[in-house]
Write a protein that holds these residues in place. Structure first.
Motif, PDB file in Angstrom:
ATOM      1  N   ASP A 121       0.622  -1.102   0.087  1.00  0.00           N
ATOM      2  CA  ASP A 121       0.343   0.199  -0.294  1.00  0.00           C
ATOM      3  C   ASP A 121       0.606   1.360  -0.020  1.00  0.00           C
ATOM      4  N   CYS A 122       2.248   1.246   0.755  1.00  0.00           N
ATOM      5  CA  CYS A 122       2.597   2.662   1.438  1.00  0.00           C
ATOM      6  C   CYS A 122       3.873   2.563   0.792  1.00  0.00           C
ATOM      7  N   SER A 123       5.119   1.569   0.775  1.00  0.00           N
ATOM      8  CA  SER A 123       6.227   1.689   0.247  1.00  0.00           C
ATOM      9  C   SER A 123       6.917   2.193  -0.876  1.00  0.00           C
ATOM     10  N   ILE A 132      -0.576   6.134   6.724  1.00  0.00           N
ATOM     11  CA  ILE A 132      -1.757   5.451   5.133  1.00  0.00           C
ATOM     12  C   ILE A 132      -2.620   4.786   5.708  1.00  0.00           C
ATOM     13  N   CYS A 133      -1.753   3.345   6.362  1.00  0.00           N
ATOM     14  CA  CYS A 133      -2.401   1.318   6.296  1.00  0.00           C
ATOM     15  C   CYS A 133      -3.725   1.421   6.197  1.00  0.00           C
ATOM     16  N   THR A 134      -4.266   2.372   6.171  1.00  0.00           N
ATOM     17  CA  THR A 134      -5.509   2.020   6.521  1.00  0.00           C
ATOM     18  C   THR A 134      -6.068   0.901   6.651  1.00  0.00           C
ATOM     19  N   ARG A 155      -3.207  -1.084  14.880  1.00  0.00           N
ATOM     20  CA  ARG A 155      -3.256   0.467  14.492  1.00  0.00           C
ATOM     21  C   ARG A 155      -2.131   0.989  13.784  1.00  0.00           C
ATOM     22  N   GLU A 156      -1.951   1.234  12.938  1.00  0.00           N
ATOM     23  CA  GLU A 156      -0.366   1.509  12.580  1.00  0.00           C
ATOM     24  C   GLU A 156       0.397   2.153  13.192  1.00  0.00           C
ATOM     25  N   VAL A 157       0.834   2.541  14.040  1.00  0.00           N
ATOM     26  CA  VAL A 157       2.367   3.570  14.252  1.00  0.00           C
ATOM     27  C   VAL A 157       3.366   4.644  13.487  1.00  0.00           C
ATOM     28  N   ASP A 158       3.897   2.927  12.853  1.00  0.00           N
ATOM     29  CA  ASP A 158       4.984   3.989  12.151  1.00  0.00           C
ATOM     30  C   ASP A 158       4.440   3.199  10.141  1.00  0.00           C
ATOM     31  N   CYS A 159       4.991   3.963   9.783  1.00  0.00           N
ATOM     32  CA  CYS A 159       4.452   3.957   8.122  1.00  0.00           C
ATOM     33  C   CYS A 159       5.046   4.980   6.780  1.00  0.00           C
ATOM     34  N   TRP A 160       5.665   3.904   6.570  1.00  0.00           N
ATOM     35  CA  TRP A 160       6.473   4.659   5.277  1.00  0.00           C
ATOM     36  C   TRP A 160       6.272   5.848   5.225  1.00  0.00           C
ATOM     37  N   CYS A 161       4.896   5.990   4.882  1.00  0.00           N
ATOM     38  CA  CYS A 161       4.819   8.256   4.570  1.00  0.00           C
ATOM     39  C   CYS A 161       5.606   8.463   5.935  1.00  0.00           C
ATOM     40  N   VAL A 166       9.838   0.797   7.260  1.00  0.00           N
ATOM     41  CA  VAL A 166       8.773  -0.020   7.259  1.00  0.00           C
ATOM     42  C   VAL A 166       7.714  -0.180   7.819  1.00  0.00           C
ATOM     43  N   CYS A 167       6.062   0.181   7.906  1.00  0.00           N
ATOM     44  CA  CYS A 167       5.222   0.264   8.349  1.00  0.00           C
ATOM     45  C   CYS A 167       4.878  -0.814  10.139  1.00  0.00           C
ATOM     46  N   ARG A 168       4.470  -0.489  10.712  1.00  0.00           N
ATOM     47  CA  ARG A 168       4.714  -0.720  12.255  1.00  0.00           C
ATOM     48  C   ARG A 168       2.981  -0.905  12.606  1.00  0.00           C
TER      49      ARG A 168
HETATM   50 ZN   LIG Z   1       2.301   2.339   6.070  1.00  0.00          ZN
END
Ligand SMILES: [Zn+2]
Length: 175
Positions: A121-123, A132-134, A155-161, A166-168
């Motif tokens: 979705d976001c990388s 943004i990775c809802t 819940r996403e706490v870190d995202c590429w965006c 990484v998404c965490r």
């Molecule tokens: Zn993400």
């Protein structure tokens, strides 16, 4: 299939059809940009037609639905947690969704910290201050809910965006 009004979710894995039969020349893969084009334009329209909150809810719920169906249809290791994680990691890699790692797992408290690298979705997206990775939040919630039989929230706490590579996601069982 999609032209009947309904009050309950009606997705069934058979709706995906026989891709091998349908695409003998093109096969079952496509470019990631096409997936993002579809997802981001859909989200755009939802925001314009309703609002960001509704768009988030729709994406979360769709992801949750997908995560549950994914677990039902594709996961065979439903007993041992380690076996489940190994199978899930292999599937997510094989299907090119992302590279999953479990950073922390507390099976007593039912809390998990998961990362997804090279996320579909976001990388590679431009940096912003948003996670943004809802859809993925919903997907992981649904997957863990289906696997554990408990209601899960991720819940996403870190995202590429938001600047991470990484998404965490923090996931926990909720009452
Ligand atoms: Zn993400």
């Amino acid at each position: 299939m999609f032209k009947e009004e309904r009050e309950t979710l009606g997705f069934d894995w058979s709706m995906i059809g026989n891709i091998g039969d349908g695409r003998p020349n093109l096969g079952n893969t496509m470019d990631v940009s096409v997936y993002r084009l579809m997802q981001f334009t859909l989200r755009d329209v939802l925001i314009k037609k309703f609002d960001t909150k509704t768009a988030e809810q729709v994406f979360f719920e769709a992801g949750e639905h997908a995560g549950k169906e994914f677990c039902k249809e594709l996961i065979t290791q439903k007993e041992d947690f380690n076996e489940f994680v190994i199978e899930l990691q292999e599937l997510l890699k094989k299907l090119k969704i992302g590279i999953l790692r479990i950073e922390e797992a507390d099976l007593e408290k039912m809390t998990f910290t998961l990362t997804v690298a090279e996320d579909l979705d976001c990388s590679g997206l431009p940096a912003s201050d948003e996670t943004i990775c809802t859809y993925d939040e919903g997907f992981l919630s649904g997957l863990l809910s289906e696997y554990t039989g408990k209601n899960f929230s991720a819940r996403e706490v870190d995202c590429w965006c938001s600047g991470d590579r990484v998404c965490r996601f923090e996931a926990k069982a909720v009452a």
